[in-house]
Design a protein around this motif. Structure first.
Motif: not given
Length: 349
Positions: A143-163
């Motif tokens: 389930x995680x492997x199905x979810x993380x591609x979309x998450x990292x495509x939108x927020x690839x770095x810690x700076x992106x996810x932090x904001x």
């Protein structure tokens, strides 16, 4: 006559004075006698006696000191026993040396079955592995492997996810369950990475566990697989199997980590974690293990808790992506001998 009488009276006075002098001598003598009496019988003896009595209790206090010393010596022995209990708790009738040998042999046999065992979370860098491991709590790696591609495509770095906007992250993570708490964790750890570590994932346990949502289990996954630093990952599969195999009877994850770590060299810890977890997911299930198709059945003290019939045990095996990833033999007949009973451990003479 007056002179004589006065002279006589003077003599008489002198003699009278002498008489008291004699009396004084007598009285002095008399005083000396009591003084001597005081020195010898009562006071002197009384003064010496207390001194002797004082020394006697001092001697009498030595045995209690010796007793305390003995007690102090016994305390470390109890502590050492506690440590041994956590580190090596062999099952009934098995010595500590035998337990170490059996545990290491099980690991060797599992390494033959799962030579390419690895984390089943998809990642390309330490940051992705860290986030994916946090998201894997209370859900499956699939389930995680199905979810993380979309998450990292939108927020690839810690700076992106932090904001990131928390509501948008929640929508992405909703399939993982507990998505609100997990959103707080991944955004919080991203902010901590940016503020405290320059946007880089630290490579030390002490620093990793300061991040929101990161405990020892997550930290060891990251250290072992992203930095090559040995660690034991005590997840639910690992806890269940090491207790079933009687490597330890501890229930606390930290104590399990210490107990199992004492059975193996540090260099084996990361691969050991993968072998045990893979085996727990594929063969040694929680409710009904496939004992009849288990390659380490002869080494398992819990053999018989699950299905021992070979044909029925085959149906309990769980395959992923068409088979056992990285397995060197075709399942499940490779685990069985011609007579349909559990085969000797792979590699055994």
């Amino acid at each position: 006559m007056g002179e004589q009488s006065s002279g006589g009276s003077n003599k008489t006075g002198k003699s009278a004075k002498k008489t008291p002098a004699a009396v004084k001598k007598d009285s002095t003598g008399t005083k000396k006698t009591p003084a001597a009496a005081k020195k010898t019988p009562a006071p002197a003896a009384a003064k010496k006696a207390p001194a002797g009595v004082t020394k006697t209790p001092a001697v009498a206090k030595k045995p209690p000191v010796a007793v305390k010393t003995d007690a102090a010596v016994k305390k470390p022995a109890k502590k050492a026993a506690t440590v041994r209990k956590i580190a090596v708790r062999p099952p009934s009738g098995e010595s500590s040396t035998a337990l170490v040998r059996r545990a290491r042999r099980i690991n060797r046999e599992l390494a033959e079955v799962y030579p390419y065992a690895h984390p089943e979370l998809d990642f390309e860098n330490p940051f992705q592995l860290l986030v994916a491991t946090v998201l894997s709590a209370q859900t499956t790696d699939l389930r995680v492997n199905q979810t993380t591609p979309g998450l990292f495509a939108r927020y690839p770095t810690p700076e992106d996810l932090a904001a990131a906007n928390p509501e948008e992250v929640e929508e992405i993570l909703r399939p993982c369950g507990f998505f609100r708490a997990k959103t707080r964790s991944v955004i919080g750890l991203s902010k901590a990475l940016v503020e405290n570590f320059g946007g880089e994932v630290p490579g030390r346990l002490e620093e990793l566990v300061t991040l929101p949502g990161v405990g020892r289990k997550t930290a060891f996954v990251v250290l072992g697989n992203a930095f090559g630093r040995p660690g034991i990952t005590v997840d639910t599969h690992f806890q269940r199997l090491v207790r079933r195999w009687q490597w330890t009877d501890e229930t606390d994850p930290d104590k399990i980590e210490a107990a199992v770590g004492a059975l193996f060299p540090k260099s084996d810890w990361t691969d050991l974690s993968h072998h045990v977890i893979w085996h727990g997911r594929r063969i040694c299930h929680a409710r009904k293990p496939a004992c009849g198709a288990c390659p380490i059945a002869p080494l398992c003290p819990a053999y018989g808790e699950g299905e021992t019939d070979p044909e029925k045990a085959k149906k309990l095996l769980k395959y992923e992506k068409g088979g056992f990833p990285g397995q060197r033999l075709k399942p499940p007949q490779a685990y069985l001998d011609a007579g349909g009973t559990p085969a000797p451990p792979l590699g055994a003479a």
